[in-house]
Design a protein around this motif. Structure first.
Motif: not given
Length: 372
Positions: A305-308, A313-316, A359-362, A368-370
């Motif tokens: 939950x904390x990671x969400x 913001x998109x992060x690697x 999900x991964x950012x296309x 990166x994931x968001x």
């Protein structure tokens, strides 16, 4: 592929931490305080892990009708070997009398001395097939390949060049655990392990490694504690720390695994066993496994939950690891432990993606994931 020292963490952080504790089991003799008698033909030896805050691996000595069997063996180091052999002497036996070795998982603080025990005694070595496959890859791969693979993985995770550079320049001999002993028996989940006169059933508990097993001693507790036998839990279930859950590393396999999902499922499986006592590979024996399982399940759900929130913001994975809450500030985390932290961040992100919560950012490179 993992060949470094086993690194566990507190319930808050994946970096090697371990609180001190008082061993409540009776020590055998003043000079041999590293040996404890757990009753019912089960003793443990505290085999030191060099340069690791965990301090030691608890190697269990189980009496059988054919001689003693070890559960794990400890790190392959001269001081560790001396401690193991001295401990066996204190138990009234020796390395030459060992009948078999049961390995909970392939990490070198558990499997490191297996080969030397086999050389001394002719003992068999048993391991789950998934971890035996890791051992085989480790024995066959050139160390340069491991370094290049890890370099590529870290770059794909967004690691800066300053962090990756030491891996490019690393000398192969700096990598420990290059020649682990190849097991000669397979531990089959659900089956009894071949310990004459004992009932030791294998419980497959992937997560920390793909082939991690717990071992359920299906016998009445020697102190008649309530519950169902005793559980040798390896690194799967520990009293005050939880194992590092990273990615299963196989350079030749592109399968998208879910180690954290595997671990959470395995925890629930162990909780349902309801053992009277847990005999872990680190720290100390404890009771009420279901309560400890609930604590760990809650911890991981809170962490997800904390990671969400961070992934608003998109992060690697590297950027995510920098922002996660560890047991010390990021700038104080050593180089090798940062690799472990990034792997853990990736395992958690992979779990969120599988659950449809991220999900991964296309088109992002590095990816990166968001949050969804």
């Amino acid at each position: 592929m993992r060949t470094g020292r086993g690194t566990e963490r507190s319930t808050r952080a994946p970096i090697e931490t371990c609180s001190s504790y008082s061993d409540r089991n009776a020590a055998i003799g003043e000079p041999m305080a590293q040996v404890s008698d757990h009753g019912g033909g089960v003793r443990s030896i505290k085999v030191p892990i060099p340069d690791n805050p965990l301090g030691h691996t608890l190697v269990y000595v189980v009496d059988t009708d054919r001689g003693p069997v070890l559960i794990d063996t400890g790190w392959d180091d001269p001081a560790s070997w001396d401690t193991l052999t001295e401990g066996l002497t204190a138990c009234g036996t020796s390395a030459a009398e060992i009948h078999g070795v049961v390995i909970t998982h392939h990490h070198p603080d558990h499997h490191g001395l297996s080969g030397r025990v086999r050389e001394m005694s002719g003992a068999w070595i048993a391991m789950h097939a998934a971890d035996t496959a890791v051992v085989r890859r480790t024995r066959e791969a050139r160390p340069e390949r491991w370094f290049s693979y890890m370099t590529a993985k870290l770059m794909a995770a967004g690691a800066p060049e300053a962090h990756v550079a030491p891996l490019r320049a690393a000398r192969p001999r700096a990598l420990p655990g290059l020649s682990p002993a190849l097991p000669d028996r397979e531990i089959v989940p659900g089956d009894l392990v071949g310990l004459p006169g004992r009932r030791l059933r294998a419980i497959w508990t992937p997560g920390h490694t793909p082939g991690h097993v717990c071992l359920h001693l299906e016998e009445e507790h020697p102190a008649q504690l309530p519950g169902h036998g005793r559980l040798f839990s390896g690194d799967h279930l520990l009293p005050r720390i939880t194992p590092h859950i990273g990615l299963y590393e196989d350079p030749d396999d592109t399968t998208v695994t879910d180690p954290l999902g595997d671990y959470l499922d395995s925890l629930e499986r162990v909780g349902r066993l309801g053992p009277a006592e847990v005999l872990p590979a680190h720290q100390h024996a404890f009771t009420d496994a279901p309560a400890r399982v609930r604590e760990l399940l809650t911890h991981h759900e809170e962490r997800l939950t904390g990671l969400l929130t961070l992934l608003d913001t998109p992060l690697t994975p590297w950027q995510l690891a920098e922002r996660m809450e560890w047991n010390r500030p990021w700038e104080h985390i050593p180089h090798g432990s940062r690799n472990i932290a990034v792997s853990e961040a990736e395992a958690h992100v992979r779990r969120l993606v599988k659950l449809g919560r991220a999900e991964a950012v296309p088109g992002s490179d590095p990816v990166t994931y968001v949050a969804v």
